[in-house]
Design an enzyme around this catalytic site. Sequence first.
Site, PDB file in Angstrom:
ATOM      1  N   LYS A  10       8.090   9.946  -0.703  1.00  0.00           N
ATOM      2  CA  LYS A  10       7.167   8.988  -1.313  1.00  0.00           C
ATOM      3  C   LYS A  10       5.784   9.261  -0.799  1.00  0.00           C
ATOM      4  O   LYS A  10       5.569   9.380   0.413  1.00  0.00           O
ATOM      5  CB  LYS A  10       7.590   7.549  -0.926  1.00  0.00           C
ATOM      6  CG  LYS A  10       6.717   6.491  -1.571  1.00  0.00           C
ATOM      7  CD  LYS A  10       7.150   6.216  -2.993  1.00  0.00           C
ATOM      8  CE  LYS A  10       6.122   5.467  -3.816  1.00  0.00           C
ATOM      9  NZ  LYS A  10       5.116   6.369  -4.457  1.00  0.00           N
ATOM     10  N   GLN A  36       2.313  10.432   6.181  1.00  0.00           N
ATOM     11  CA  GLN A  36       3.050   9.542   5.288  1.00  0.00           C
ATOM     12  C   GLN A  36       4.453   9.223   5.829  1.00  0.00           C
ATOM     13  O   GLN A  36       4.971   8.130   5.624  1.00  0.00           O
ATOM     14  CB  GLN A  36       3.146  10.203   3.905  1.00  0.00           C
ATOM     15  CG  GLN A  36       3.406   9.232   2.776  1.00  0.00           C
ATOM     16  CD  GLN A  36       2.135   8.572   2.258  1.00  0.00           C
ATOM     17  OE1 GLN A  36       1.126   9.210   2.070  1.00  0.00           O
ATOM     18  NE2 GLN A  36       2.189   7.274   2.010  1.00  0.00           N
ATOM     19  N   LYS A  66       3.882   6.399   8.362  1.00  0.00           N
ATOM     20  CA  LYS A  66       3.344   5.228   7.656  1.00  0.00           C
ATOM     21  C   LYS A  66       4.450   4.530   6.874  1.00  0.00           C
ATOM     22  O   LYS A  66       4.635   3.321   6.948  1.00  0.00           O
ATOM     23  CB  LYS A  66       2.242   5.705   6.697  1.00  0.00           C
ATOM     24  CG  LYS A  66       1.574   4.599   5.923  1.00  0.00           C
ATOM     25  CD  LYS A  66       0.766   5.102   4.728  1.00  0.00           C
ATOM     26  CE  LYS A  66      -0.194   6.213   5.060  1.00  0.00           C
ATOM     27  NZ  LYS A  66      -1.181   6.435   3.976  1.00  0.00           N
ATOM     28  N   LYS A  93       3.705  14.284  -0.107  1.00  0.00           N
ATOM     29  CA  LYS A  93       2.346  14.198  -0.651  1.00  0.00           C
ATOM     30  C   LYS A  93       2.121  15.385  -1.557  1.00  0.00           C
ATOM     31  O   LYS A  93       2.785  16.415  -1.404  1.00  0.00           O
ATOM     32  CB  LYS A  93       1.329  14.263   0.496  1.00  0.00           C
ATOM     33  CG  LYS A  93      -0.006  13.652   0.151  1.00  0.00           C
ATOM     34  CD  LYS A  93       0.002  12.171   0.384  1.00  0.00           C
ATOM     35  CE  LYS A  93      -1.290  11.520  -0.047  1.00  0.00           C
ATOM     36  NZ  LYS A  93      -1.357  10.134   0.445  1.00  0.00           N
ATOM     37  N   GLY A 126      -0.710   7.511  -6.709  1.00  0.00           N
ATOM     38  CA  GLY A 126      -2.106   7.949  -6.676  1.00  0.00           C
ATOM     39  C   GLY A 126      -2.605   8.208  -5.271  1.00  0.00           C
ATOM     40  O   GLY A 126      -1.973   7.886  -4.269  1.00  0.00           O
ATOM     41  N   ASP A 127      -3.762   8.812  -5.204  1.00  0.00           N
ATOM     42  CA  ASP A 127      -4.546   8.991  -3.978  1.00  0.00           C
ATOM     43  C   ASP A 127      -5.956   9.298  -4.501  1.00  0.00           C
ATOM     44  O   ASP A 127      -6.262   8.941  -5.661  1.00  0.00           O
ATOM     45  CB  ASP A 127      -3.959  10.135  -3.108  1.00  0.00           C
ATOM     46  CG  ASP A 127      -4.483  10.126  -1.676  1.00  0.00           C
ATOM     47  OD1 ASP A 127      -3.984   9.340  -0.868  1.00  0.00           O
ATOM     48  OD2 ASP A 127      -5.424  10.884  -1.371  1.00  0.00           O
ATOM     49  N   ASN A 159     -10.908   3.011  -5.013  1.00  0.00           N
ATOM     50  CA  ASN A 159      -9.931   1.916  -5.076  1.00  0.00           C
ATOM     51  C   ASN A 159      -9.754   1.203  -3.734  1.00  0.00           C
ATOM     52  O   ASN A 159      -9.754  -0.034  -3.675  1.00  0.00           O
ATOM     53  CB  ASN A 159      -8.602   2.488  -5.576  1.00  0.00           C
ATOM     54  CG  ASN A 159      -7.467   1.523  -5.399  1.00  0.00           C
ATOM     55  OD1 ASN A 159      -6.758   1.556  -4.400  1.00  0.00           O
ATOM     56  ND2 ASN A 159      -7.308   0.613  -6.344  1.00  0.00           N
ATOM     57  N   SER A 203       3.934   0.043  -3.348  1.00  0.00           N
ATOM     58  CA  SER A 203       4.638   1.003  -4.205  1.00  0.00           C
ATOM     59  C   SER A 203       6.150   0.835  -4.052  1.00  0.00           C
ATOM     60  O   SER A 203       6.901   0.915  -5.034  1.00  0.00           O
ATOM     61  CB  SER A 203       4.268   2.440  -3.817  1.00  0.00           C
ATOM     62  OG  SER A 203       3.046   2.820  -4.400  1.00  0.00           O
TER      63      SER A 203
HETATM   64  N1  GLU Z   1      -1.805   7.582  -1.449  1.00  0.00           N
HETATM   65  C1  GLU Z   1      -1.435   6.348  -0.813  1.00  0.00           C
HETATM   66  C2  GLU Z   1      -1.233   6.553   0.661  1.00  0.00           C
HETATM   67  O1  GLU Z   1      -1.951   7.334   1.257  1.00  0.00           O
HETATM   68  C3  GLU Z   1      -0.289   5.641  -1.519  1.00  0.00           C
HETATM   69  C4  GLU Z   1       0.945   6.436  -1.727  1.00  0.00           C
HETATM   70  C5  GLU Z   1       2.013   5.734  -2.566  1.00  0.00           C
HETATM   71  O2  GLU Z   1       1.799   4.612  -3.028  1.00  0.00           O
HETATM   72  O3  GLU Z   1       3.059   6.345  -2.723  1.00  0.00           O
HETATM   73  O4  GLU Z   1      -0.419   5.956   1.307  1.00  0.00           O
END
Ligand code: GLU
Length: 445
Positions: A89, A110, A113, A125, A164-165, A240, A377
């Site tokens: 994810k 990620q 996180k 990612k 998104g990012d 955003n 998400s």
């Molecule tokens: N790009 C965002 C992050 O850095 C969200 C990633 C997502 O929602 O999967 O965590």
Amino acid sequence: MTLVEPLYAEILRRNRGEHEFHQAVREVLETLDPVLERRPELVDARIIERLCEPERQLIFRVPWMDDSGDIHVNRGFRVEFSSVLGPYKGGLRFHPSVNLGIVKFLGFEQIFKNALTGMPIGGGKGGSDFDPKGRSDAEIMRFCQSFMTELHRHIGEYTDVPAGDIGVGGREIGYLFGQYRRITNRHESGVLTGKGVTWGGSQARTEATGYGCVLFTAEMLRSRGESLDGQTVAVSGSGNVAIYAIEKAQQLGATVVTCSDSDGYVVDEKGIDLDLLKEIKEVRRGRIAEYAERRGAHARFVPGTGVWDVRCDAALPCATQNELTEEDARTLVRNGVKAVAEGANMPTTPEAVRVFQEAAVAFAPGKAANAGGVATSALEMQQNASRDSWTFAYTEERLAQIMRHIHDSCYTTAERYGAPGNYVVGANIAGFEMVADAMLAQGLI
Ligand code: GLU
């Protein structure tokens, strides 16, 4: 970093030139000695060596045609880092700076996180070196369709769930989802998050990263007997994350006096006019210099990177990696900053983090402070799996609970490991232990 020093040397050797990845790995490894000393089974199982090597790395060609008929070739990436806690994810970034090292740094962050959210999601990612700036809607659509024509074979609601990012928002997710649906002949809503709310998206997903970052800041201040009410806040960025950080900070009674883009920054002593900023950025996709022109005499646009020279009580870097330097940190400390929370991924350089920590400023790393986006998400995936859709108020309350949970687990983990108030130590160890325990349980994979 005594125990992990040889491992880090090996990571440098095997991943040459990937500076941001090295930085992200180092920043985690240098906090892990106390865990590895207490838990030798993690060393024996080679957890760190396994975690630092992505499960899978995909690189692919993305050819597309612009409006004048010229052909362009970009490079697409998806790094599937860890699926031990759930499907991979993480977002997709479209920006000319994207390369494998950047995607690996983001994917690595990620993992931890996503673990911290307490939701069943692994880490990944992706993205492309495509530059969306100045491109028409039709060009963006053709690029997204070409990107998904390759990516579709690697993703799925139980496999890998992009979102998104930077450079990828609701419009791009729409085009990506449409192409996935067409190729696969499945309306598989859980394959992407950040969708429109009428076709499987979640309420509050758009707001979640910025809102979550401010909620985390409020929690840090609360643990020090303070609040955001009446405080002056500096925000960098105007995408955003920045927009919804400004919105939540204002809701909590703060005055936000800055925002920025790659051309410069705005200082607005009366507080950012969010309707105007949203109109310029979300509707017209314009630049913030225009904000100062339209706002009146108390707002000014300053070219360059000096946003952190503006005096504030809380600083929220919401633009991009390594945007807040050691010198910026010294200026912020001199001006009396009390809290810093990363809305972007790794916006603070390691030297700047040290300056904040030495000055006892409450500092929240991105893997904790900006986890609200990916957590929401995961709530979107939950709604998709049950074919349900929740209200804004309910979803926002779930987000607030998750941010409190992340704050408290970072806080108590830091205390448990003898580093009270150190959210970097707390976030890294809390995230790492969850991932490491799951890896131990699932065997040598
Ligand atoms: N790009 C965002 C992050 O850095 C969200 C990633 C997502 O929602 O999967 O965590």
